[in-house]
Design a protein around this motif. Structure first.
Motif: not given
Length: 503
Positions: A4-5, A305-306, A326-328, A436-437
């Protein structure tokens, strides 16, 4: 919770390359420096009845092609690349999670282009390794762009599995593939009725499914608590794969192209800067500590996420809107190692999970709960991995880039899971966390950035990175070559969705 991330990327500032918690950064002389603390990834055992005061993170293991399974810590020694002062490849991919690695694989196996794959850590040390591996359609809404992309992505995984099998590989060893189907379980009469309606919707969209009464659930999945489940919907064609095994297989395939000079992997290599032509405004490569990696055709940002952190710095430097929404979004997953007495046959998810999956503005599901203000949401998901370990999830919360294990969240996951699987209260297990993004509009961003020719985004998949990876890889490859795509992709383009640098 899927894989998921997505994987790690450094930001333009090299301090971000080590995935330091922003809370541990301090200002000094106008620059960002590391504070003394940073998170570590180690196995920590916990008891579901008595949790420790502090916990660390479990990370799946990848394989060294020569020496078998190694830990992530040991892998750092053999994956660190020795870059020359300047390298040049047709495509540079930043981020070696499943999306970035699948994109490298698709480019190498379907074109004559060369690829450099760069990551600040190693594959599976980020989001990809922290999920349950669901390749599911059960929770997706027919008629949306996301539906079409997921359905195509699932089909591509099936084709990939067939190709592996035809070449004599074991699907269990190569992908950890299990044809479990998916089971959505209801715990109220209203949920049971909604499931019957949902089955009708998905059946009309070509997804085979069956409604199970409580008695049928008890017969098929006796580990589920009798009296808790009021009905269930079983979707026959959903399946699971294992992220670590799948990544091993993808990496083995792309490494076959290294000897001929078409592939280079640069792991544990933070990207320090994106390089843009002053004359044309086109992106021409990236800077890394050992030098520069130039691209002839495209730079693909698949940093999960980055991505926002990287693009925010670039946007500020270049003075153009490049920041994606987009955020974590942090998640916890519990791993209860076998042997145990919970022999699940299906991948299981409670109906409440659907409401937590996307934001209210998403195209994917109606009637979703507000995601930004809801704090920590916890829903029961349960499945077995290829080794027989019980994977229990899942949580969702916005906590910045903090990946520390939160005992209160673990307790909530255990209590929620125990409503359906009472035996988990007496078991011991380990914890995975990841980011996750999360895309604020519920759609991943896949496609070229108009203001910077040659720059392509592939991020924002939230909990669907594994399921959508092959479809995303195909989209990106076709866009680089200016070929037509088999699915409608306009909803995923960055056009009109990027903003200027944030304060």
């Amino acid at each position: 919770m899927e894989c998921v991330m997505n994987s790690v990327i450094s930001a333009v500032n090299p301090s971000f390359g080590s995935r330091v918690n922003p809370a541990s950064l301090c200002e000094k002389n106008g620059l960002v420096h590391r504070a003394s603390s940073s998170f570590s990834r180690q196995d920590t055992t916990f008891s579901c009845t008595k949790l420790p005061g502090s916990a660390k993170v479990l990370v799946p293991k990848l394989q060294d092609p020569e020496k078998g399974v190694r830990s992530i810590r040991k892998a750092r020694r053999w994956t660190r690349a020795s870059a020359a002062a300047a390298l040049e490849y047709d495509v540079v991919i930043v981020g070696a999670g499943v999306v970035g690695t699948a994109t490298a694989h698709h480019i190498l196996t379907t074109t004559k282009l060369s690829v450099a794959l760069i990551d600040a850590q190693v594959p599976c040390s980020g989001a990809t390794g922290a999920g349950q591996g669901y390749i599911w359609m059960a929770h997706r809404k027919p008629g949306t762009a996301g539906w079409a992309l997921a359905k195509h992505g699932k089909s591509l995984w099936e084709t990939f599995a067939e190709e592996l099998q035809a070449s004599g590989e074991s699907l269990q060893e190569a992908l950890g593939l299990r044809h479990t189907g998916s089971l959505l379980v209801a715990s109220t009469d209203d949920q049971a009725r909604s499931l019957q309606s949902w089955i009708q919707v998905l059946s009309e969209a070509g997804i085979p499914s069956t409604y199970w009464t409580p008695v049928e659930v008890a017969n098929m999945e006796p580990a589920l608590a009798s009296g808790c489940v009021t009905g269930a919907a079983y979707f026959h064609e959903d399946f699971q794969i294992d992220a670590a095994l799948t990544m091993n297989t993808l990496l083995k395939k792309v490494r076959e192209y290294a000897a001929g000079g078409r592939y280079k992997e640069l792991f544990n290599t933070p990207v320090q800067q994106l390089i843009r032509s002053s004359a044309e405004g086109r992106i021409v490569g990236v800077e890394i500590p050992a030098g520069k990696v130039f691209s002839r055709n495209a730079v693909v940002i698949a940093s999960g996420a980055w991505t926002m952190t990287l693009m925010n710095t670039v946007s500020a430097q270049w003075g153009i809107p490049l920041v994606p929404p987009v955020k974590p979004r942090k998640g916890h997953l519990l791993v209860i190692e076998g042997p145990h007495n919970i022999p699940l046959k299906s991948g299981i998810m409670e109906v409440d999970y659907l409401a937590n999956y996307h934001s209210p503005g998403s195209q994917e599901r109606p009637a979703a709960k507000p995601a930004e203000e809801s704090g920590v949401s916890v829903s029961m998901t349960a499945t077995l991995d290829p080794s027989g370990n019980l994977l229990l999830g899942s949580s969702r919360e916005f906590a910045g880039f903090n990946v520390d294990v939160e005992n209160e969240v673990i307790e909530r996951i255990v209590e929620r899971a125990a409503l359906f699987l009472p035996g988990v209260r007496s078991m011991k297990g380990k914890v995975r966390t990841g980011l996750r993004p999360y895309s604020s509009d519920g759609r991943p961003l896949v496609g070229p950035v108009e203001d910077v020719p040659g720059l392509i985004l592939a991020t924002g998949h939230e909990g669907s990175g594994l399921c959508l990876a092959l479809a995303t890889a195909e989209l990106v490859t076709n866009m680089i070559q200016e070929f037509e795509n088999p699915v409608e992709f306009s909803p995923f383009l960055p056009r009109g969705r990027l903003v200027g640098a944030l304060a």
